[in-house]
Design an enzyme around this catalytic site. Structure first.
Site, PDB file in Angstrom:
ATOM      1  N   ALA A   1     -20.421  10.217   1.281  1.00  0.00           N
ATOM      2  CA  ALA A   1     -21.651   9.479   0.986  1.00  0.00           C
ATOM      3  C   ALA A   1     -22.142   9.737  -0.434  1.00  0.00           C
ATOM      4  CB  ALA A   1     -22.731   9.870   1.989  1.00  0.00           C
TER       5      ALA A   1
ATOM      6  N   ARG B   1     -22.095  -2.398  -6.608  1.00  0.00           N
ATOM      7  CA  ARG B   1     -22.279  -3.815  -6.280  1.00  0.00           C
ATOM      8  C   ARG B   1     -23.519  -4.106  -5.442  1.00  0.00           C
ATOM      9  NH1 ARG B   1     -16.829  -5.620  -3.856  1.00  0.00           N
ATOM     10  NH2 ARG B   1     -16.331  -3.397  -3.817  1.00  0.00           N
TER      11      ARG B   1
ATOM     12  N   GLY C   1     -19.636   6.948   4.738  1.00  0.00           N
ATOM     13  CA  GLY C   1     -21.065   6.665   4.912  1.00  0.00           C
ATOM     14  C   GLY C   1     -21.399   5.201   4.784  1.00  0.00           C
ATOM     15  N   ASP C   2     -20.501   4.423   4.197  1.00  0.00           N
ATOM     16  CA  ASP C   2     -20.781   2.992   4.048  1.00  0.00           C
ATOM     17  C   ASP C   2     -19.965   2.136   5.015  1.00  0.00           C
ATOM     18  OD1 ASP C   2     -18.317   3.369   2.861  1.00  0.00           O
ATOM     19  OD2 ASP C   2     -18.754   2.149   1.087  1.00  0.00           O
TER      20      ASP C   2
ATOM     21  N   THR D   1     -12.552   9.241  -3.436  1.00  0.00           N
ATOM     22  CA  THR D   1     -12.714   9.701  -2.053  1.00  0.00           C
ATOM     23  C   THR D   1     -11.888  10.965  -1.760  1.00  0.00           C
ATOM     24  OG1 THR D   1     -11.053   8.021  -1.498  1.00  0.00           O
ATOM     25  CG2 THR D   1     -13.349   7.467  -1.056  1.00  0.00           C
TER      26      THR D   1
ATOM     27  N   LYS E   1     -26.247   3.873  -1.943  1.00  0.00           N
ATOM     28  CA  LYS E   1     -25.847   2.862  -0.963  1.00  0.00           C
ATOM     29  C   LYS E   1     -26.076   3.275   0.486  1.00  0.00           C
ATOM     30  CE  LYS E   1     -21.390   1.713  -0.657  1.00  0.00           C
ATOM     31  NZ  LYS E   1     -20.170   0.957  -1.045  1.00  0.00           N
TER      32      LYS E   1
ATOM     33  N   ASN F   1     -67.969  -0.500  11.320  1.00  0.00           N
ATOM     34  CA  ASN F   1     -67.598   0.890  11.623  1.00  0.00           C
ATOM     35  C   ASN F   1     -67.599   1.785  10.394  1.00  0.00           C
ATOM     36  OD1 ASN F   1     -65.405  -0.623  10.640  1.00  0.00           O
ATOM     37  ND2 ASN F   1     -63.923   0.800  11.510  1.00  0.00           N
TER      38      ASN F   1
END
Ligand code: UD1
Ligand code: CA
Length: 454
Positions: A9, A15, A101-102, A79, A22, A384
């Site tokens: 992540a 993009r 994570g995406d 990655t 993201k 009030n």
């Protein structure tokens, strides 16, 4: 031996053209990362690691409550490099499951099947068959069906390019072997990144058996790279939720015009009209009917309640057989008892409203305790707020408040009292009596309207 789950992540998600990382973008009101976390949580005997990086501590700070180990990847070099950040803290005896994570809609059911085939040091790889595999690494098999190679688009022959089965990058593998393979990764590619997707190829090269599993649905392996993909997964996810609700016996006027961002518990024979948005934790009792264009967050709505169109209900309890709307706003900390009617352009805030009470038109009831069987006329306002403090209005049972009344809090209206229309009530009104404050009506005899001269 236990399971170490690594969720990647750290990326920015260029993009998305967003200021926030993201994985903090949401589907059905929940961050992408939390979706992945929830799937991971359903697996037994596991430790969850999340690799964060872009945006500094924003991801771990926003999702602090998650019981995971946060590992920083200071520079996003790919990655493979991301996984390398955590491997030193994972025991070589563990199995490592890599998630992204995406890629938010992965399910525990698919992951359990993947873990089953990652036994005895063999590599379990999630693959998927795509209509259009362009851009993905293709899975090349021999005549026995054994995976012999994973070939990237750019390196593939024409024959290999027609293969529709592709590498998703989601894999389960022994930590010991992964440590070795990750060390051998290079960044000799177009993006100059260390690709984790090169690991299955290394496994094949080393003669390690590679077992593949297909997900239950292709949406499980779809990544979010831009807002269009985010919207596509949102729509899919909402449709799945709508189908669950219909299976439970809810009538949805149109399943594609219903959004649930949270948890919804339903009774029998619930009807939900179009464009209803439900957030947080909501309970709907038996026979509840919700009209079109309504927003409900964190509410308990009892049996037999009718919500007419265009209402906003937040952090409230609506009692049995009550009727709310159209165009009502029920704000936080409001409790309506049984059989209450709240009508057009009525706002209720931090108030208790007793059984059988009617507030049918154009009123503001805030910081109030309203008794049973009260009739509140059109245009009633509880004043009030004095500019510094909020004060309560207390209205007894069987009270009748005439239209266009202002109740200047703190003030009490006794049981059975009647307030004449147009009153400004500044001190307590006694029980069972008529109280009114109103300038006396006058008629001016002989008065004529002015007329324009010709
Ligand atoms: C990668 C995978 C692909 C997988 C897809 C899932 C490779 C070469 N390809 O493709 O198989 O289906 O992700 O989205 O691995 N990340 C880091 N650190 C980095 C780079 C990325 O943590 O240095 C994280 C990102 O935050 C994201 C995920 O890894 O959550 C995927 O990154 P992304 O750059 O989108 O990879 P893809 O090229 O889409
Ligand atoms: Ca990507």
């Amino acid at each position: 031996m236990s399971l170490s789950i690594v969720i990647l992540a750290a990326g920015q998600g260029v993009r998305m053209r967003s200021e926030s990382p993201k994985v903090l973008h949401r589907i059905a009101g929940m961050s992408l990362l939390e979706h992945v976390f929830n799937a991971a949580c359903d697996l037994p005997h596991r430790e969850i690691y999340v690799i964060y990086g872009y945006g500094g501590r924003r991801v771990p700070e926003e999702l602090e409550r998650l019981p995971v180990k946060w590992v920083e990847q200071a520079e996003q070099l790919g990655t493979g490099h991301a996984v390398a950040q955590v491997l030193p803290s994972i025991s070589s005896r563990d199995t490592v499951l890599v998630l992204y994570g995406d890629v938010p809609l992965i399910t525990a059911s698919t992951l359990k099947r993947l873990l089953k085939v990652a036994n005895n040091g063999e590599l379990g790889l999630l693959t998927v068959e795509l209509e259009n595999p362009t851009g993905y690494g293709r899975i090349v098999r021999n005549d026995n069906g054994t995976v012999v190679r994973i070939v990237e688009e750019t390196d593939a022959s024409d024959a290999e390019r027609v293969i529709r089965e592709v590498n998703t990058g989601i894999m389960a593998v022994s930590a010991k072997r992964l440590k070795h393979w990750v060390e051998t990764l290079d960044n000799d590619n177009v993006q100059g990144e260390y690709y984790l997707t090169d690991v299955p190829e290394a496994a094949v090269r080393d003669g390690v058996r590679l077992n593949t599993v297909l997900p239950d649905s292709v949406y499980e392996v779809m990544g979010v790279n831009d807002r269009a993909q985010l919207a596509e997964l949102e729509r899919y996810y909402q449709l799945v939720q709508a189908q669950h609700l219909m299976n439970e016996g809810v009538t949805l006027a149109d399943p594609v015009r219903f959004d649930l961002r949270g948890d919804l518990e339903v009774g029998q024979d619930v009807f939900i009209d179009v464009n209803v948005v439900i957030e947080g934790t909501v309970q709907l009792g038996n026979r509840v009917s919700i009209g079109p264009n309504t927003y409900i967050r964190d509410a308990v709505i009892a049996d037999g309640v009718t919500i007419l169109s265009n209402c906003v209900i937040e952090d409230a309890v609506i009692g049995k057989d009550s009727r709310v709307g159209p165009f009502s706003r029920i704000r936080p900390e409001s409790r309506l008892d049984e059989n209450v009617h709240v009508g057009n352009f009525v706002e209720i805030k931090k108030s208790n409203v007793g059984r059988g009470t009617k507030i049918n038109h154009l009123s503001y009831i805030g910081d109030s305790d309203v008794g049973k069987d009260v009739n509140i006329g059109a245009g009633t306002i509880t004043c009030n707020y004095d500019g510094a403090y909020k004060h309560r209005t207390v209205i007894g049972d069987n009270v009748f408040i005439g239209s266009d009344t202002q109740l200047v809090a703190p003030v009490k209206v006794g049981n059975g009292a009647t307030i004449g229309a147009g009153s400004t009530i500044t001190s307590d009104a006694p029980s069972n009596m008529l109280t009114l404050s109103r300038a006396e009506q006058k008629t001016a005899p002989g008065w004529k309207r002015p007329e324009k001269k010709k």
